[in-house]
Enzyme design. Structure first.
Site, PDB file in Angstrom:
ATOM      1  N   LYS A  52      67.992  49.725  72.772  1.00  9.70           N
ATOM      2  CA  LYS A  52      69.273  49.238  72.222  1.00  9.70           C
ATOM      3  C   LYS A  52      70.454  49.956  72.879  1.00  9.70           C
ATOM      4  O   LYS A  52      70.289  51.039  73.466  1.00  9.70           O
ATOM      5  CB  LYS A  52      69.273  49.484  70.716  1.00  9.70           C
ATOM      6  CG  LYS A  52      69.064  50.946  70.368  1.00  9.70           C
ATOM      7  CD  LYS A  52      68.728  51.153  68.902  1.00  9.70           C
ATOM      8  CE  LYS A  52      68.517  52.624  68.622  1.00  9.70           C
ATOM      9  NZ  LYS A  52      68.132  52.883  67.246  1.00  9.70           N
ATOM     10  N   TYR A  54      98.604  66.774  79.508  1.00  5.62           N
ATOM     11  CA  TYR A  54      99.405  66.261  78.396  1.00  5.62           C
ATOM     12  C   TYR A  54      99.521  67.297  77.289  1.00  5.62           C
ATOM     13  O   TYR A  54      98.559  68.020  77.002  1.00  5.62           O
ATOM     14  CB  TYR A  54      98.758  65.005  77.809  1.00  5.62           C
ATOM     15  CG  TYR A  54      98.820  63.818  78.739  1.00  5.62           C
ATOM     16  CD1 TYR A  54     100.049  63.334  79.200  1.00  5.62           C
ATOM     17  CD2 TYR A  54      97.656  63.176  79.148  1.00  5.62           C
ATOM     18  CE1 TYR A  54     100.095  62.243  80.058  1.00  5.62           C
ATOM     19  CE2 TYR A  54      97.712  62.084  79.993  1.00  5.62           C
ATOM     20  CZ  TYR A  54      98.933  61.626  80.450  1.00  5.62           C
ATOM     21  OH  TYR A  54      98.983  60.553  81.295  1.00  5.62           O
TER      22      TYR A  54
HETATM   23  C1  LIG Z   1      67.213  53.918  67.235  1.00  6.03           C
HETATM   24  C2  LIG Z   1      65.970  53.793  66.469  1.00  6.03           C
HETATM   25  C3  LIG Z   1      64.816  54.492  66.852  1.00  6.03           C
HETATM   26  C4  LIG Z   1      64.801  55.537  67.955  1.00  6.03           C
HETATM   27  O1  LIG Z   1      65.314  56.741  67.448  1.00  6.03           O
HETATM   28  P1  LIG Z   1      65.394  58.079  68.351  1.00  6.03           P
HETATM   29  O2  LIG Z   1      65.827  59.123  67.398  1.00  6.03           O
HETATM   30  O3  LIG Z   1      66.409  57.808  69.412  1.00  6.03           O
HETATM   31  O4  LIG Z   1      64.044  58.291  68.903  1.00  6.03           O
HETATM   32  C5  LIG Z   1      63.639  54.214  66.179  1.00  6.03           C
HETATM   33  N1  LIG Z   1      63.611  53.322  65.158  1.00  6.03           N
HETATM   34  C6  LIG Z   1      64.722  52.673  64.733  1.00  6.03           C
HETATM   35  C7  LIG Z   1      64.627  51.716  63.596  1.00  6.03           C
HETATM   36  C8  LIG Z   1      65.932  52.896  65.361  1.00  6.03           C
HETATM   37  O5  LIG Z   1      67.033  52.267  64.929  1.00  6.03           O
END
Ligand SMILES: *Cc1c(COP(=O)(O)O)cnc(C)c1O
Length: 361
Positions: free
Chosen positions: A42, A255
């Site tokens: 994702k 800045y």
């Molecule tokens: C993002 C996510 C993961 C992965 O989590 P990490 O801590 O990055 O390993 C696993 N399961 C779900 C449902 C997630 O949303």
């Protein structure tokens, strides 16, 4: 481990993504869990680039992939990825998203009767039951499975899963959530063929995995949680020195003039700013590596340029500064840079998606 960039990608800044290290991290997790992976890709694979990451991970023969949005799943299908793809977030309870999910042959994560009925009415197919065991974010409450008895019988899911809220902490919460998940699954009319719970930190702590597949994210991308196994760094962030300035005591930088020279000072201007993902909150707090030495950020990080104090460090226009990665004996991890600006490694990585080009090794 690389101590210098493989190539000078631009005359400003760039991000190297070490796909070999990514694949080795995936294999290490597979060896630890002894179960197939469902890599979470994702948010453009946490900012690293979803398609190159997935193409590299294909060589590890994962079960499938996890995404957050339908669009992400559609992109993978367009790229000829044919493995199962689970869309982990809830959808709007109308026919439209469910039709889009089916059209792209994705698997929805459903957690309420209305959505499950919509999925059935628009054609059905594999879906996973999202069970909330304490995160209180998405899915059916672990103690409310009974309310879904009818739809679960009419349209049994291919899988069920939950998500841990604090798996990086050894505080008993993971065990409590696991028990709630087991109780919830036992309350289903039939046991689904696939069960999964573990994110990276949970996989690091549990070996072998008691479930069907595991869902690693951040570990793949080089960020560990201090568990039994350590990932290799995957991301290296570089910027070029584009200008050098000699300051007199009392001169100010950037800045709002938040940095004042206390002594004769040599500053290097780097071709990187917050529009490249080098966060503004690193102003006066971050550090970069130049020719094997640490150079602190001086003044506010601007949109396109960042100044660092190189007094006493050998440094010329065109030199390459390491913002994340290794230079000689010195190393800057994603976690360290995040800690310097109060950001989680997740937030820091997913923000590296703006202007800086990515170079895949
Ligand atoms: C993002 C996510 C993961 C992965 O989590 P990490 O801590 O990055 O390993 C696993 N399961 C779900 C449902 C997630 O949303």
């Amino acid at each position: 481990m690389n101590t210098t960039p493989s190539t000078r990608a631009t005359d400003r800044c760039w991000i190297e993504v070490d796909l070999h290290a990514l694949v080795r991290n995936a294999k290490a997790l597979g060896a630890q869990a002894r179960k197939p992976l469902m890599p979470m890709v994702k948010a453009d694979a946490y900012g690293l680039g979803m398609l190159p990451v997935v193409r590299a991970l294909e060589a590890t023969d994962p079960w499938g992939y996890g995404v957050a949005t339908i669009t992400e799943g559609e992109e993978l299908r367009k790229a000829q990825i044919h493995r199962p793809i689970l869309v982990i977030t809830p959808q709007e309870p109308t026919a439209k998203p469910h039709k889009a999910i089916r059209a792209a042959n994705l698997i929805p994560a459903l957690g309420d009767a209305k959505s499950i009925r919509l999925w059935m009415m628009t054609g059905g197919g594999d879906w996973h039951l999202s069970i909330d065991t304490g995160m209180n974010r998405a899915g059916i409450r672990y103690d409310d499975i009974g309310s879904l008895a009818e739809v679960l019988t009419a349209c049994p899911p291919a899988g069920a899963f939950t998500h841990f809220h604090s798996s990086e902490l050894d505080n008993g919460s993971m065990e409590l959530q696991t028990q709630r998940f087991l109780d919830a699954v036992a309350a289903m009319p039939a046991m689904p063929p696939m069960l999964h719970t573990e994110n990276s930190a949970a996989i690091e702590r549990t070996s072998p995995s008691p479930w069907s597949v595991v869902r690693p994210g951040v570990f793949l991308y080089g960020v560990g949680s201090g568990g039994k196994i350590e990932p290799e760094p995957v991301v290296r962030f570089y910027a070029c020195v584009v200008d050098i300035h000699d300051l007199k005591p009392g001169d100010t930088v950037s800045y709002d003039a938040t940095w004042v020279a206390k002594r004769p000072t040599r500053l290097a201007t780097l071709g990187v700013g917050y529009a490249d993902g080098y966060r503004r909150s690193l102003g006066n707090r971050g550090t970069v590596l130049i020719n094997g030495k640490r150079a602190p950020v001086a003044g506010t990080v601007t949109m396109d340029l960042t100044m660092v104090d190189v007094t006493g460090i050998e440094c010329q226009r065109g030199d390459i500064a390491t913002l994340m990665g290794q230079d000689g004996e010195e190393r800057l991890t994603v976690e360290q840079v995040g800690a310097a600006c109060d950001l989680s490694p997740y937030e820091l990585l997913t923000a590296l998606r703006a202007r800086a080009p990515r170079l895949y090794i």
